[in-house]
Design an enzyme around this catalytic site. Structure first.
Site: not given
Ligand code: ADP
Length: 338
Positions: A149, A181
């Site tokens: 990410d 996540h």
């Protein structure tokens, strides 16, 4: 020099991750474990002229794969298919992670554990609960990998600002990612507000946030039924592992720049302060941490004081989702006997 074990080494992530680890001068012994092909891939990698050894282990050999390992990285599981959310993967991957954690507790109880398999938001709590139930949980040693990410947050910012004017390296300190996540739990936060204002002024902020949160879907769609992010994920997993290896190797003189990872807050210095600042009882969260000797020694919380109004809203949206993901993992773990 460090012994590293990859659990799930033959998959789309596991293979390139194993290659990157074989190339790393700080790795002395690389052990590959999978249900299939681990011996073959280890033999293949063992011909590369770097100093580490590479050995493969099958299911009957898991104890050997783990014994003496200082770092265990887990990409084992099944990949996300189109139309499948990260949470759909949960039941299958949860069982895999739980059984692998039981093995780690028995054969490598002191290893650092990096969880790549998804959904990270629920699987890290399973690792925690499984280790905790046998008195082997060490909060600084269990980390969920959210680095992809962060990598996407840099890349997608350059995509907007223009590759000619901005290098990715220059923007690495401009933005990072906290939270979880998966989808809306992924929260890009600007450490340099200048870039936030720039996106707001050009009306690209919302689409930027959406792209960071759902960037994985772009890959799933583009691969058209044959898998999810593997190459970028392997790079992300390796980048985090590299940070950890540096801190292990260079002791406290290593790279002190905090990097976010998904950890158990109540067990770590700074974790309870972070919960307090976020006004939440959520126990697992990805926040910038300090690593020493390959262990998380502190969770940063100063960044909460600098959040802008948009980021505060994103956090408010994230927390209840994250709480549910965590609950799901914990109750699965408590209720599942292997
Ligand atoms: P990804 O794209 O996430 O890497 P893959 O399906 O390509 O997904 O890879 C996952 C790997 O995990 C496969 O090689 C599979 O054999 C492996 N795997 C699945 N279950 C286990 C398990 N219980 N122990 C070890 N490896 C496993």
């Amino acid at each position: 020099m460090v012994s590293v074990t990859v659990l799930g080494s033959s998959g789309g992530i596991g293979q390139p991750l194993s290659l990157l680890l074989k190339l790393d001068p700080q790795v002395s012994s690389l052990r590959l474990y999978d249900l299939k092909l681990s011996h073959g891939n280890a033999t293949d990698l063992s011909h590369i002229d770097t100093n580490s050894s590479a050995a493969g282990f099958n299911t009957a050999e898991i104890a050997l794969a783990l014994k003496g390992s200082q770092l265990v990285i887990i990409p084992a599981g099944i990949p996300r298919k189109p139309g499948m959310s990260r949470d759909d993967l949960f039941k299958i991957n949860a069982k895999i992670i739980k059984s692998l954690t039981v093995q780690i507790a028995e054969h490598a109880p002191d290893a650092r554990i990096l969880v790549i398999s998804n959904p990270v938001n629920s699987l890290v709590p399973i690792v925690y609960e499984t280790l905790q139930s046998v008195g082997k949980f060490q909060p600084g040693k269990v980390m969920g990998i959210t680095t992809l990410d962060i990598i996407r947050s840099h890349t997608f910012l350059v995509d907007i600002l223009g590759r000619t004017a901005y290098s990715v390296d220059k923007l690495k300190d401009a933005v990072t990612v906290v939270g979880g996540h998966s989808g809306e739990t992924i929260i890009p936060i600007f450490t340099d507000q200048k870039y936030y204002r720039r996106l707001r002024d050009t009306r690209t902020y919302e689409s930027y946030v959406h792209r960071v949160q759902f960037g994985g879907d772009e890959v799933v769609k583009a691969k058209d039924g044959s898998g999810s992010a593997t190459l970028s994920m392997a790079w992300a997993g390796y980048s985090f592992a590299k940070k950890l290896l540096n801190s292990l190797h260079l002791n406290t003189a290593g790279d002190q720049h905090p990097i976010p990872t998904f950890v158990y807050l109540p067990g770590l210095p700074g974790g309870k302060e972070l919960q307090k600042k976020l006004n939440t009882s959520v126990e697992f969260f990805s926040a910038p941490v300090k690593l020493e000797k390959g262990i998380v020694v502190a969770v940063e919380h100063d960044w909460v004081d600098k959040l802008n109004e948009d980021e505060k809203k994103l956090i408010a949206k994230c927390l209840p989702i994250l709480e549910n993901n965590i609950k799901k993992g914990l109750s699965f773990s408590k209720d599942t006997k292997l």
